[in-house]
Design an enzyme around this catalytic site. Structure first.
Site, mmCIF file in Angstrom:
data_model
loop_
_atom_site.group_PDB
_atom_site.id
_atom_site.type_symbol
_atom_site.label_atom_id
_atom_site.label_comp_id
_atom_site.label_asym_id
_atom_site.label_seq_id
_atom_site.Cartn_x
_atom_site.Cartn_y
_atom_site.Cartn_z
ATOM 1 N N SER A 40 0.814 -1.221 0.000
ATOM 2 C CA SER A 40 0.000 0.000 0.000
ATOM 3 C C SER A 40 0.847 1.271 0.000
ATOM 4 C CB SER A 40 -0.942 -0.015 1.205
ATOM 5 O OG SER A 40 -0.211 -0.145 2.410
ATOM 6 N N GLU A 116 10.588 -9.050 -4.891
ATOM 7 C CA GLU A 116 11.117 -7.854 -4.217
ATOM 8 C C GLU A 116 12.606 -8.020 -3.907
ATOM 9 O OE1 GLU A 116 7.313 -5.969 -1.876
ATOM 10 O OE2 GLU A 116 8.321 -7.658 -0.956
HETATM 11 C C1 A5P Z 1 4.936 -7.001 -0.094
HETATM 12 O O1 A5P Z 1 5.187 -8.367 -0.229
HETATM 13 C C2 A5P Z 1 5.602 -6.468 1.123
HETATM 14 O O2 A5P Z 1 6.951 -6.741 1.246
HETATM 15 C C3 A5P Z 1 5.341 -4.990 1.306
HETATM 16 O O3 A5P Z 1 6.362 -4.212 0.775
HETATM 17 C C4 A5P Z 1 5.228 -4.738 2.766
HETATM 18 O O4 A5P Z 1 4.308 -5.684 3.274
HETATM 19 C C5 A5P Z 1 4.738 -3.332 3.062
HETATM 20 O O5 A5P Z 1 3.413 -3.197 2.700
HETATM 21 P P1 A5P Z 1 2.571 -1.926 3.119
HETATM 22 O O6 A5P Z 1 3.215 -0.744 2.492
HETATM 23 O O7 A5P Z 1 1.198 -2.211 2.563
HETATM 24 O O8 A5P Z 1 2.563 -1.871 4.609
#
Ligand code: A5P
Length: 240
Positions: A40, A116
């Site tokens: 998000s 990622e």
């Molecule tokens: C996705 O797999 C995650 O690594 C996100 O980058 C992490 O959960 C942060 O998400 P929010 O910005 O929604 O908190």
């Protein structure tokens, strides 16, 4: 489906996430290859990036998930594959935990940890954007460590992981079915009572047969932009 953008009304942290994301745009330069994070907070970055692209900025994005890809396409940010040899200039991504000082991270609540990490590892610079609730003194304080595993034999892999001292729970989606990542993997959320030595744990996780990748991102973030009630702060990784 495009990533649902949180508003300040339905997510009290949303305005902080947006502030951090907007500040990260200061680090973007014309001509860059950009890693586009998932989650998000990263969604706010991609949305604003799209506005700047529409205004004439030239960049090309490498998405870290199907959702990031769809969002970037929605905002007409040009996309490319992860380069095989050259670096991504800058990746901007979110995190579940940011350890103060080291800027070591846990990531993967959205299940995108494999891509990622591939993109982070290929990046000359990694900036994490977050609201202040993500700051921790020690990894594992507020989050389990997500571990992406192959589906075959996952219960045995979970047992092997529990031998490392955690409780490993297979993640489920909102529909109650097992969550399956973009790469066809299950995610086991591994809750450790305490992570004394993240390096040692990362090595042990990686060594476990059936594990594809884990959500400990050590020595990867260069900076973190963190927004909270006291303002927006830029944190630099302490070099050892
Ligand atoms: C996705 O797999 C995650 O690594 C996100 O980058 C992490 O959960 C942060 O998400 P929010 O910005 O929604 O908190």
């Amino acid at each position: 489906m495009v990533w649902a953008m949180a508003s300040a009304e339905d997510d009290p942290a949303a305005s902080f996430k947006r502030q951090a994301a907007l500040r990260a745009l200061d680090h973007v330069q014309d001509g860059m290859v950009l890693g586009l994070g998932s989650g998000s907070t990263a969604a706010f970055f991609v949305a604003e990036l799209g506005r700047r692209v529409a205004a004439g900025l030239h960049v090309v994005g490498v998405p870290t998930s199907h959702q990031a890809e769809q969002l970037a396409s929605h905002y007409r940010v040009p996309l490319t594959e992860l380069p095989s040899r050259s670096n991504v200039d800058l990746t901007v991504d979110g995190a579940d935990e940011i350890e103060l000082g080291t800027l070591n991270l846990t990531k993967g609540r959205g299940g995108a940890l494999v891509r990622e990490k591939l993109v982070a590892y290929a990046s000359a610079q990694e900036i994490i954007i977050a609201d202040a609730s993500k700051l921790v003194t020690h990894l594992g304080e507020r989050s389990a460590v997500p571990v992406a595993v192959v589906q075959f034999g996952w219960e045995r892999t979970a047992h092997e992981l529990e031998e490392l001292g955690c409780r490993a729970v297979r993640r489920h989606g909102a529909d109650g079915a097992a969550f399956v990542s973009d790469d066809g993997l299950y995610v086991l959320d591994c809750r450790f009572p305490r992570i004394g030595d993240p390096e040692q744990l990362a090595t042990a996780l990686k060594r476990t047969i059936g594990v594809v990748e884990h959500g400990l991102f050590l020595h990867m973030a260069d900076q973190a932009i963190v927004a909270g009630a006291t303002g927006v702060q830029l944190l630099e990784r302490a070099r050892r």
